[in-house]
Design an enzyme around this catalytic site. Structure first.
Site, PDB file in Angstrom:
ATOM      1  N   LYS A  53       0.844  -1.204   0.000  1.00 51.63           N
ATOM      2  CA  LYS A  53       0.000   0.000   0.000  1.00 51.63           C
ATOM      3  C   LYS A  53       0.874   1.246   0.000  1.00 51.63           C
ATOM      4  O   LYS A  53       0.604   2.220  -0.708  1.00 51.63           O
ATOM      5  CB  LYS A  53      -0.927  -0.005   1.232  1.00 51.63           C
ATOM      6  CG  LYS A  53      -2.035  -1.050   1.116  1.00 51.63           C
ATOM      7  CD  LYS A  53      -2.800  -1.272   2.415  1.00 51.63           C
ATOM      8  CE  LYS A  53      -3.778  -2.420   2.248  1.00 51.63           C
ATOM      9  NZ  LYS A  53      -4.483  -2.796   3.476  1.00 51.63           N
ATOM     10  N   GLN A 108      -4.406  -1.352   9.790  1.00 53.28           N
ATOM     11  CA  GLN A 108      -4.320  -2.672   9.145  1.00 53.28           C
ATOM     12  C   GLN A 108      -4.900  -3.742  10.085  1.00 53.28           C
ATOM     13  O   GLN A 108      -4.490  -3.847  11.233  1.00 53.28           O
ATOM     14  CB  GLN A 108      -2.853  -2.992   8.805  1.00 53.28           C
ATOM     15  CG  GLN A 108      -2.664  -4.315   8.080  1.00 53.28           C
ATOM     16  CD  GLN A 108      -3.281  -4.336   6.687  1.00 53.28           C
ATOM     17  OE1 GLN A 108      -3.200  -3.361   5.943  1.00 53.28           O
ATOM     18  NE2 GLN A 108      -3.916  -5.439   6.327  1.00 53.28           N
ATOM     19  N   ASP A 167     -10.929   3.085   4.475  1.00 48.67           N
ATOM     20  CA  ASP A 167     -11.377   1.696   4.332  1.00 48.67           C
ATOM     21  C   ASP A 167     -12.906   1.591   4.371  1.00 48.67           C
ATOM     22  O   ASP A 167     -13.458   0.509   4.213  1.00 48.67           O
ATOM     23  CB  ASP A 167     -10.788   0.829   5.461  1.00 48.67           C
ATOM     24  CG  ASP A 167      -9.585   0.025   4.996  1.00 48.67           C
ATOM     25  OD1 ASP A 167      -9.427  -0.138   3.765  1.00 48.67           O
ATOM     26  OD2 ASP A 167      -8.811  -0.434   5.858  1.00 48.67           O
TER      27      ASP A 167
END
Ligand code: NDP
Length: 286
Positions: free
Chosen positions: A50, A94, A117
Site C-alpha cells: 500500500k 491494518q 477503508d
C-alpha cells in the site's frame, strides 16, 4: 464457451494512472497514515504494498508501527492524533489487530472523512442509505471491474456468496444502488448451487478454495472471485477457475483479479478523503 479473463492488473494500472494525474494537479498532496500493530507477516506485506502504491502516485505515506503488546489506549491516542493532523487525509488501521485490542472501537475513532477503508459505522450506514461517503476498497474495486467490462447491472441477477462487513454487505448496497436484483448467500444458505446458478453476475467472497464449481455457474455469467486462499498449489480463489471459465462469459483470475483493485481503490479513497477535508475547511473558512 471459454470466458474472457478480466485483467485486474490492467484495470488497476489505469486507475492508478488516473489518481497520479489528479494528485499532480493538487496544491496540497494527500497523505495516507498506515498503522500496523504486531508482526503478522501477511499484514507487513500488505502495508508495504500500500505504501509503495502511494509513493508511485505522489501520495505522502505516514507510517506507524506498534508493538503487538501496545496498550489499546496508546493506539487510541495515535488514531486521535492522526485524526486531528491536517497533513493526514486518510487513516488505515491494518487488520487484524492483536486480540486484546477492540478493532471495532478503534475504527470508530477514525473521523469518517478520513476513513479510507469505509469501515466506520457512519460510512457503512451512509452506503446502506445510498448516500455519498467513503466506500470499502475491495467492493469498490469489484464495481470498477464490472464497469470496465461494461456489464449492464440494471435488473441483472447478482448473487454474492459471503456477507462480511468488509466485502459482501457493502457490495450488496453498491449493486442495489445500480439497480441489480441482489441475493446474498452465506454459510446457512440452502441449496447454494441452485441460487448461484441463477446469477448473471456471481461474486464469491468466502475464503474457501474452489467452493464455486462449474455446476453452480450458469452459462454466460460474469464471475468475480474475491477469495484469496493459500494452498499447496499456491494462491487460489473461491472459484474453480479452469472449470468455471468453460461456462462463464467473463471471470477474474486469482491472483491478478480483484487483489490489485483493492490497493488502487485505496488510492482513489485517499484522494477523495483529501477533497472532502479541503471542502470542509473551505466551508469553515467561507
Ligand atoms: P469472512 O470470513 O469475514 O466472511 C466469509 C463469508 O463467507 C461469511 O459470510 C460466511 O458465512 C460465508 N461462508 C463461509 N463458508 C461458506 C459456505 N460453505 N457457503 C457459503 N458461504 C460461506 O471473509 P471476508 O469477506 O473478509 O473475505 C472473504 C475472502 O475474500 C477471503 O478469502 C479473503 O482473503 C478475501 N479477501 C480478498 C480481498 C482482496 O483484496 N482480493 C480483500 C478482502 C478479502 P457466515 O456469515 O454465515 O459465517
Amino acid at each position: 464457451m471459454s470466458a474472457k479473463i478480466i485483467d485486474g492488473k490492467a484495470v488497476a494500472a489505469r486507475v492508478r494512472e488516473r489518481v497520479k494525474a489528479e494528485v499532480a494537479e493538487m496544491d496540497t498532496k494527500p497523505g495516507l497514515a498506515t498503522i500496523l500493530v504486531g508482526d503478522d507477516p501477511a499484514s507487513h506485506v500488505y502495508v508495504r504494498n500500500k505504501r509503495s502504491a502511494c509513493a508511485e502516485v505522489g501520495i505522502e505515506s505516514i507510517h506507524h508501527e506498534l508493538d503487538a503488546s501496545v496498550p489499546e489506549s496508546e493506539l487510541a491516542d495515535l488514531i486521535n492524533q492522526l485524526g486531528q493532523d491536517d497533513s493526514v487525509s486518510g487513516i488505515l488501521l491494518q487488520l487484524p489487530v492483536p486480540g486484546h485490542i477492540d478493532s471495532d472501537a478503534m475504527i470508530e475513532l477514525i473521523p469518517p472523512d478520513k476513513d479510507v477503508d469505509g469501515l466506520t459505522t457512519m460510512n457503512a450506514g451512509r452506503l446502506v442509505q445510498g448516500r455519498a461517503g467513503l466506500v470499502s476498497c475491495t467492493p469498490a474495486g469489484v464495481m470498477e471491474l464490472l464497469d470496465s467490462e461494461g456489464v449492464d447491472l440494471r435488473g441483472a441477477e447478482a448473487v454474492i456468496v459471503g456477507r462480511s462487513q468488509l466485502v459482501g454487505r457493502p457490495l450488496a448496497s453498491l449493486l442495489l444502488a445500480r439497480d441489480a436484483t441482489v441475493t446474498m448467500c452465506h454459510s446457512r444458505t440452502k441449496d447454494l448451487a441452485e441460487v448461484c446458478s441463477r446469477a448473471d453476475v456471481l461474486i464469491a467472497a468466502v475464503g474457501r478454495a474452489k467452493l464455486v464449481t462449474a455446476e453452480m455457474v450458469g452459462d454466460g455469467a460474469v464471475v468475480i472471485d474475491v477469495g484469496i486462499n493459500r494452498t499447496d498449489d499456491g494462491l487460489v480463489g473461491d472459484v474453480d477457475f479452469d472449470a468455471v471459465a468453460e461456462k462463464a462469459a467473463a471471470i477474474t483470475p486469482v491472483p491478478g483479479g480483484v487483489g490489485p483493485m483493492t490497493i488502487a481503490m485505496l488510492l482513489v479513497n485517499t484522494v477523495k478523503a483529501s477533497h472532502l477535508q479541503q471542502d470542509d475547511r473551505g466551508a469553515a473558512v467561507g
